[in-house]
Write an enzyme that holds these catalytic residues in place. Structure first.
Site, PDB file in Angstrom:
ATOM      1  N   THR A  69       0.448  17.212  93.610  1.00 33.30           N
ATOM      2  CA  THR A  69       0.389  16.316  94.758  1.00 33.30           C
ATOM      3  C   THR A  69      -0.023  14.926  94.295  1.00 33.30           C
ATOM      4  OG1 THR A  69      -1.968  16.528  95.280  1.00 33.30           O
ATOM      5  CG2 THR A  69      -0.502  18.241  96.148  1.00 33.30           C
ATOM      6  N   ASP A  70       0.402  13.899  95.039  1.00 33.48           N
ATOM      7  CA  ASP A  70      -0.258  12.610  94.911  1.00 33.48           C
ATOM      8  C   ASP A  70      -1.657  12.792  95.499  1.00 33.48           C
ATOM      9  OD1 ASP A  70      -0.760   9.953  94.398  1.00 33.48           O
ATOM     10  OD2 ASP A  70       1.050   9.212  95.376  1.00 33.48           O
ATOM     11  N   SER A  71      -2.502  11.809  95.367  1.00 32.59           N
ATOM     12  CA  SER A  71      -3.887  11.951  95.804  1.00 32.59           C
ATOM     13  C   SER A  71      -3.970  12.419  97.253  1.00 32.59           C
ATOM     14  CB  SER A  71      -4.612  10.610  95.669  1.00 32.59           C
ATOM     15  OG  SER A  71      -5.917  10.713  96.184  1.00 32.59           O
TER      16      SER A  71
END
Length: 675
Positions: free
Chosen positions: A319-321
Site C-alpha cells: 500500500t501507499d501510506s
C-alpha cells in the site's frame, strides 16, 4: 489454538502446492522448504506483524529524545526497539521528518541505526530480518541528500531520453542506500504524467509518453536488482492524470479501459516483465476498473483480479501510506483490514500502529480474514527477504559509507543535470548570455534565484538577485521591478507558476518594464502556459542545486542545451521539442563548421588535435553520402570516445566537449531513426 494454527497451515500448504510450478529447480524447492519451515514455527501474532512496515521517530534504536513523540503519535512503543518487540513488524520506513535521516545526512548515524535495528529483529524468537525502506526516487523526493549524491530527478531523465542515465542513477542510488543498510526503495515512479495540474506526481514522472516511462522504469528496475535492493514500481494503476493530491483528497481517474491499458498500465506491465520485486498501490478511484468508489488500495477488482490475475504479478503488493487521506474512506479501524482483503501484502505506515495491528488480529481470529490468506502474504514477504539474502546477512559494513557521495557519483549527477536542461524558447537568440550582459534575477526563494546568481557570477556573468516569497507580495513585486531598472536582461525563476497567480503577476510586471525577460521554470515545465510571450524559456524539472547549477551552465553558454520536453506544453510546444545553440546543419560537415568556430573561440587547441577531429568527421561525411547508417553510427560512437579522451588531456575545453557531444548524440539519433 496451536492445533488450529497447524491445521490452518496444512491447508495453506495444499493451496500453495497448486501454484508451485512442477519444474521448479532444486534451489527453489529448498528455498520454499526453508520458508515453510520458518512459517510453521511462527505464531499468528508474528505473522500479522510481518505485514506491517511502519515509521518511528528517532536517530537511534532507543533514542530517549523521541519517546513522548512516539507515544503521542501512536507508533506502538517509545522507540524502535519497543515497536519491534511489541508487534514483530516486518519493516520500517525512514523519513527526514522523523529524524531517522538528517538533512544533511549523517551517514554513520544511519548506518549504525540500520544495523542496530536488524540486530534487535534477529534477537527476537523468530529471527526474521527487517525491510528497511525509504523513498529515494531522485529529484524532489530524496530522503538521502547531501553529502550523498543528489540527482535531478525522473522528468529530467525523461528529458535526456537516456536509458543509460536512468540505470546509472538508480545504480548509484541503490549502492548508496545499501551502504546505509536500506534494502528497500519505493522507486521507480511508473506513473505517466499527462495532467499539467497534477500536484503530487509532476516531475516525479519520467514524462507523458508511456513507452518512454516504460523504458526508463525497466532500466531502473534492473539497476536496483544489480544492487540487491528491493524496488517498488508506483503508484498502481497509475497516478498521472489527476489534479488532486491523494495525501489530502481522493483523486478520480476517469480513463476508459483502452486508455488505461495503453497509457497508465503500460509501464507496470513492462516492470512486471522485467521482474519487479514489488508494486505500490495508489489511493485513487478508477471507475473503469472498479465502480464501487473505493480507491485502488482498497479494491479487490484492481489488486487481486487485475494485478494478480490478469497481469500475473507474483511479487509483493504494498500500500501507499495508510495515513494519507485517499486511503481513509472507511473507518480508521477498517483501513488495514480492507487493504489486506483487497490483495495487499504489506500495510505501509498506518497512522496508529496498535489499532491497525489489533484490528488485523481480530479480523483473523473472527474468521473475516483466513489464516491461509495471511500465510500467502507472509510467504511472499519471507521469500523477498530470503531472495535478497537478508536472512544470511541483514547488516551493512560500517565502512560502506565511503561509497556515498563519491566524486564519480557526483560527476554522474552533474552530467545528467547538464544534459537535462531544456531550452524551449529563445527569441532573437537572447541566450546564451555574454560577459557584457547586466542581469537581474528574481523569483521565489524556493526557485533558487540567489544560487543561480552565484553560479552565473562564477562564469563571469554580472548578475544580482532578489528573492521573493512563494507567492510574491505586491511590495516584493514593486521592489523587484525597481531592482530591474539597470539590467539589460531579467531572469525570473518560477516554481509551478502555472497554478500561482502571484508568480504570474511578477513575470507580467517584468514584461511591462520593456526589458528582455527570460523565465527559468525550476520545477514543473508547464509554467510557460501562463506567460507565453516571454523572450526566453528554459526548464530544469527540479529545484536541486545540481539542476540550478546546470541551468547556469546552459544560460552562460558553457553547456549546449540538450534536453527535449518529455511532456507537451498545451497549445504551445509538443512532446520532444527542444532547442540548442548550434546553428549549423545536423551532419558531419555541419559539425566541422562547429569545430572551426570552437577553434576560433579558443575552446579547441588548433593543430594536431583539430586535424584529428576533422579527419574523423570527414570519414563520417563520406558514409553519410553513401547512406551507410550503421557506419555513421559506429564512427560517431568512436568520435565520442575521441572527444572524451581529448577533454581528459586538456586539449578540448568543457564547453567544446559539451557542444560536440550533444551534436554527436543528435546526429546518432537522426541516423538511428533512418532519416
Amino acid at each position: 489454538m496451536r492445533n488450529r494454527q497447524l491445521l490452518s497451515f496444512l491447508s495453506f500448504l495444499l493451496v500453495l502446492m497448486l501454484f508451485i510450478p512442477v519444474s521448479t529447480s532444486a534451489a527453489e524447492d529448498e528455498t520454499e522448504d526453508v520458508i515453510l519451515r520458518k512459517m510453521s514455527d511462527m505464531t499468528l501474532e508474528e505473522k500479522i506483524g510481518q505485514l506491517f512496515v511502519v515509521h518511528v521517530y528517532g536517530k537511534t534504536a532507543t533514542d530517549p529524545n523521541y519517546e513522548q513523540i512516539n507515544v503521542d503519535n501512536n507508533r506502538g512503543g517509545k522507540n524502535f526497539k519497543e515497536v519491534i518487540e511489541n508487534y514483530h513488524i516486518g519493516g520500517v520506513i525512514y523519513f527526514n521528518w522523523t529524524d531517522n535521516i538528517g538533512t544533511p545526512i549523517d551517514t554513520e548515524q544511519v548506518n549504525v541505526l540500520s544495523n542496530d535495528l536488524q540486530e534487535i529483529a534477529m534477537d527476537q524468537r523468530g529471527e526474521i530480518p527487517l525491510f528497511i525502506s525509504t523513498d529515494q526516487e531522485g529529484g524532489i523526493v530524496q530522503r538521502v541528500t547531501s553529502p550523498g549524491t543528489v540527482f535531478p530527478g525522473n522528468m529530467a531523465l525523461g528529458a535526456t531520453r537516456s536509458q543509460g542515465y536512468a540505470a546509472e542513477s538508480a545504480g548509484i542510488l541503490g549502492e548508496e542506500l545499501r551502504s546505509l543498510g536500506i534494502n528497500m526503495n519505493f522507486a521507480p515512479v511508473a506513473d505517466v504524467n499527462i495532467n499539467p495540474e497534477n500536484p503530487v506526481i509532476g516531475v516525479r514522472s519520467f514524462g507523458e509518453n508511456p513507452d518512454l516511462v516504460s523504458r526508463l522504469s525497466v532500466a531502473q528496475v534492473n539497476a536496483y536488482r544489480e544492487e540487491n535492493v528491493i524496488a517498488s514500481a508506483k503508484h498502481f494503476p497509475g497516478h498521472g492524470d489527476t489534479a488532486v493530491d491523494s495525501h489530502y483528497g481522493l483523486p478520480i481517474i476517469n480513463h476508459d479501459l483502452e486508455t488505461l491499458h495503453e497509457v497508465d498500465l503500460k509501464p507496470f506491465k513492462a516492470a512486471i516483465e522485467a521482474g519487479i520485486d514489488s508494486i505500490m498501490t495508489a489511493h485513487i478511484v478508477v471507475p473503469a476498473l472498479d465502480d464501487s468508489g473505493l480507491p485502488a488500495t482498497l479494491s479487490k477488482p484492481i489488486l487481486t483480479d487485475l494485478l494478480r490475475g490478469e497481469m500475473g504479478f507474483e511479487g509483493l503488493i504494498i500500500t501507499d501510506s495508510l495515513g494519507m487521506s485517499g486511503a481513509n474512506v472507511v473507518p480508521e479501524n477498517r483501513v488495514a483490514i480492507e487493504a489486506f482483503k483487497a490483495g495487499n501484502d504489506i500495510l505501509l505506515n498506518p497512522p496508529n500502529v496498535e489499532l491497525a495491528y489489533n484490528s488485523m488480529m481480530e479480523a483473523v481470529e473472527s474468521g473475516e480474514i483466513s489464516e491461509e490468506r495471511v500465510d500467502e502474504s507472509v510467504f511472499r514477504i519471507l521469500k523477498a527477504k530470503m531472495d535478497k539474502d537478508l536472512f544470511d546477512d541483514p547488516y551493512t559494513d560500517p565502512e560502506a559509507i565511503e561509497n556515498i557521495g563519491t566524486e564519480e557519483h557526483l560527476q554522474t549527477a552533474e552530467e545528467i543535470a547538464n544534459r537535462s536542461i531544456t531550452l524551449v524558447k529563445n527569441e532573437d537568440d537572447v541566450l546564451p548570455l555574454n560577459g557584457d550582459d547586466n542581469v537581474f534575477i528574481t523569483g521565489p526563494s524556493s526557485a533558487k534565484p540567489d544560487l543561480l546568481t552565484e553560479a552565473l557570477n562564477e562564469e563571469e556573468i554580472e548578475a544580482n538577485s532578489f528573492a521573493t516569497a512563494m507567492s510574491p507580495t505586491d511590495e516584493q513585486i514593486d521592489e523587484a521591478v525597481a531592482n530591474a531598472g539597470e539590467a539589460d536582461k531579467v531572469i525570473v525563476t518560477t516554481y509551478t507558476a502555472n497554478t500561482n497567480e502571484a508568480q504570474q503577476q511578477l513575470v507580467q510586471e517584468m514584461e511591462a518594464t520593456g526589458k528582455t525577460v527570460i523565465v527559468a521554470a525550476i520545477r514543473n515545465p508547464y509554467d510557460l502556459m501562463v506567460f507565453p510571450e516571454v523572450d526566453g524559456y528554459l526548464t530544469t524539472y527540479g529545484f536541486q542545486d545540481v539542476s540550478v547549477k546546470a541551468l547556469a551552465n546552459v544560460i552562460a553558454g558553457v553547456v549546449n542545451p540538450f534536453g527535449k520536453l518529455p511532456v507537451t506544453i498545451p497549445d504551445l510546444y509538443d512532446y520532444g521539442h527542444g532547442l540548442d545553440y548550434v546553428e549549423t546543419e545536423q551532419s558531419a560537415d555541419g559539425m566541422k563548421t562547429l569545430v572551426e568556430t570552437l577553434i576560433e573561440e579558443g575552446e579547441i587547441e588548433d593543430g594536431r588535435i583539430a586535424r584529428s577531429i576533422n579527419i574523423h568527421l570527414t570519414s563520417v561525411s563520406h558514409f553519410e553520402e553513401s547512406d551507410s547508417a550503421d557506419k555513421v553510427i559506429k564512427h560517431m560512437e568512436r568520435f565520442k570516445q575521441l572527444i572524451d579522451h581529448q577533454k581528459d588531456n586538456g586539449m578540448v575545453s568543457a564547453k567544446a566537449h559539451s557542444f560536440l557531444m550533444t551534436e554527436t548524440d543528435r546526429l546518432i539519433e537522426k541516423w538511428s531513426r533512418g532519416e
